[in-house]
Design a protein around this motif. Structure first.
Motif, short mmCIF file in Angstrom:
data_model
loop_
_atom_site.label_atom_id
_atom_site.label_comp_id
_atom_site.label_asym_id
_atom_site.label_seq_id
_atom_site.Cartn_x
_atom_site.Cartn_y
_atom_site.Cartn_z
N GLN A 14 35.26 52.59 50.45
CA GLN A 14 35.09 51.16 50.62
C GLN A 14 34.88 50.80 52.08
O GLN A 14 35.30 51.53 52.98
CB GLN A 14 36.31 50.40 50.09
CG GLN A 14 36.47 50.50 48.60
CD GLN A 14 37.63 49.66 48.09
OE1 GLN A 14 38.52 49.27 48.85
NE2 GLN A 14 37.66 49.41 46.80
N PHE A 62 33.13 43.31 43.93
CA PHE A 62 33.40 42.19 43.04
C PHE A 62 32.13 41.38 42.78
O PHE A 62 31.28 41.26 43.64
CB PHE A 62 34.46 41.26 43.65
CG PHE A 62 35.73 41.97 44.00
CD1 PHE A 62 36.60 42.41 43.02
CD2 PHE A 62 36.05 42.23 45.32
CE1 PHE A 62 37.77 43.09 43.34
CE2 PHE A 62 37.22 42.90 45.66
CZ PHE A 62 38.08 43.33 44.65
N GLU A 63 32.06 40.80 41.59
CA GLU A 63 30.92 39.95 41.23
C GLU A 63 30.97 38.63 41.99
O GLU A 63 29.93 38.10 42.38
CB GLU A 63 30.92 39.66 39.73
CG GLU A 63 30.55 40.85 38.88
CD GLU A 63 30.48 40.49 37.41
OE1 GLU A 63 30.08 39.36 37.08
OE2 GLU A 63 30.84 41.35 36.60
N ASP A 67 36.32 37.01 40.29
CA ASP A 67 36.54 38.42 39.95
C ASP A 67 37.54 39.04 40.92
O ASP A 67 38.44 39.77 40.50
CB ASP A 67 35.20 39.17 39.98
CG ASP A 67 35.29 40.61 39.52
OD1 ASP A 67 36.15 40.92 38.66
OD2 ASP A 67 34.50 41.43 40.02
N ALA A 68 37.42 38.73 42.20
CA ALA A 68 38.37 39.25 43.20
C ALA A 68 39.77 38.72 42.92
O ALA A 68 40.75 39.47 42.99
CB ALA A 68 37.92 38.88 44.61
N ALA A 70 40.99 37.88 40.07
CA ALA A 70 41.49 38.49 38.84
C ALA A 70 41.93 39.94 39.03
O ALA A 70 42.83 40.42 38.34
CB ALA A 70 40.41 38.42 37.75
N ARG A 71 41.32 40.63 39.98
CA ARG A 71 41.56 42.06 40.12
C ARG A 71 42.46 42.46 41.29
O ARG A 71 42.91 43.60 41.35
CB ARG A 71 40.22 42.78 40.21
CG ARG A 71 39.43 42.66 38.91
CD ARG A 71 38.03 43.20 38.97
NE ARG A 71 37.93 44.49 39.61
CZ ARG A 71 36.79 44.95 40.15
NH1 ARG A 71 35.69 44.25 40.10
NH2 ARG A 71 36.78 46.13 40.72
N LEU A 72 42.69 41.56 42.22
CA LEU A 72 43.53 41.87 43.38
C LEU A 72 44.83 41.08 43.33
O LEU A 72 44.87 39.98 42.76
CB LEU A 72 42.80 41.52 44.69
CG LEU A 72 41.57 42.34 45.05
CD1 LEU A 72 40.89 41.75 46.27
CD2 LEU A 72 41.92 43.79 45.27
N THR A 73 45.85 41.61 43.97
CA THR A 73 47.10 40.86 44.12
C THR A 73 46.97 39.95 45.34
O THR A 73 46.07 40.12 46.18
CB THR A 73 48.30 41.81 44.33
OG1 THR A 73 48.14 42.47 45.60
CG2 THR A 73 48.42 42.82 43.20
N GLU A 76 47.16 42.08 48.43
CA GLU A 76 45.92 42.81 48.72
C GLU A 76 44.88 41.89 49.33
O GLU A 76 44.18 42.27 50.28
CB GLU A 76 45.37 43.45 47.44
CG GLU A 76 46.20 44.61 46.94
CD GLU A 76 45.81 45.07 45.54
OE1 GLU A 76 45.95 46.28 45.26
OE2 GLU A 76 45.37 44.23 44.71
#
Length: 108
Positions: A14, A62-63, A67-68, A70-73, A76
């Protein structure tokens, strides 16, 4: 392809890339649409910024900002956006930066 100075390499293939002023404005506008309360604005803005800046092997991770989110804490998002802002500040120093610090950035 971006020059090395325009990209901050992270783990697992990344990287964070610098964004244009337009991309930052677009991220802020997207965040305004996601945030339902004022206190959510900073988190949404950072998630939207990461959606544009965070890449894996040259492709966006991420889209979009949703999306970010939804997928990251929260942690993060805070850590990654903090890394991006520090990287951006280092590469694109502010005119209000102290003279010694500005000279150090110019040298590097």
């Amino acid at each position: 392809m971006l020059a090395q100075a325009e990209r901050l390499e992270l783990e697992h293939g990344q990287s964070l890339r610098l964004l244009s002023a337009l991309e930052v404005l677009q991220a802020r506008r997207e965040a305004a649409g996601l945030a339902q309360e004022d206190k959510e604005q900073a988190l949404c803005a950072n998630a939207c910024l990461l959606a544009k800046a965070l890449e894996r092997d040259g492709a966006p991770v991420f889209e979009n900002g949703g999306d970010a989110l939804a997928r990251l804490t929260v942690g993060e998002i805070a850590a990654l956006s903090g890394q991006w802002w520090e990287f951006n500040r280092t590469v694109n120093p502010s005119p209000s930066m102290p003279e010694e610090e500005l000279e150090e950035v110019k040298k590097n």
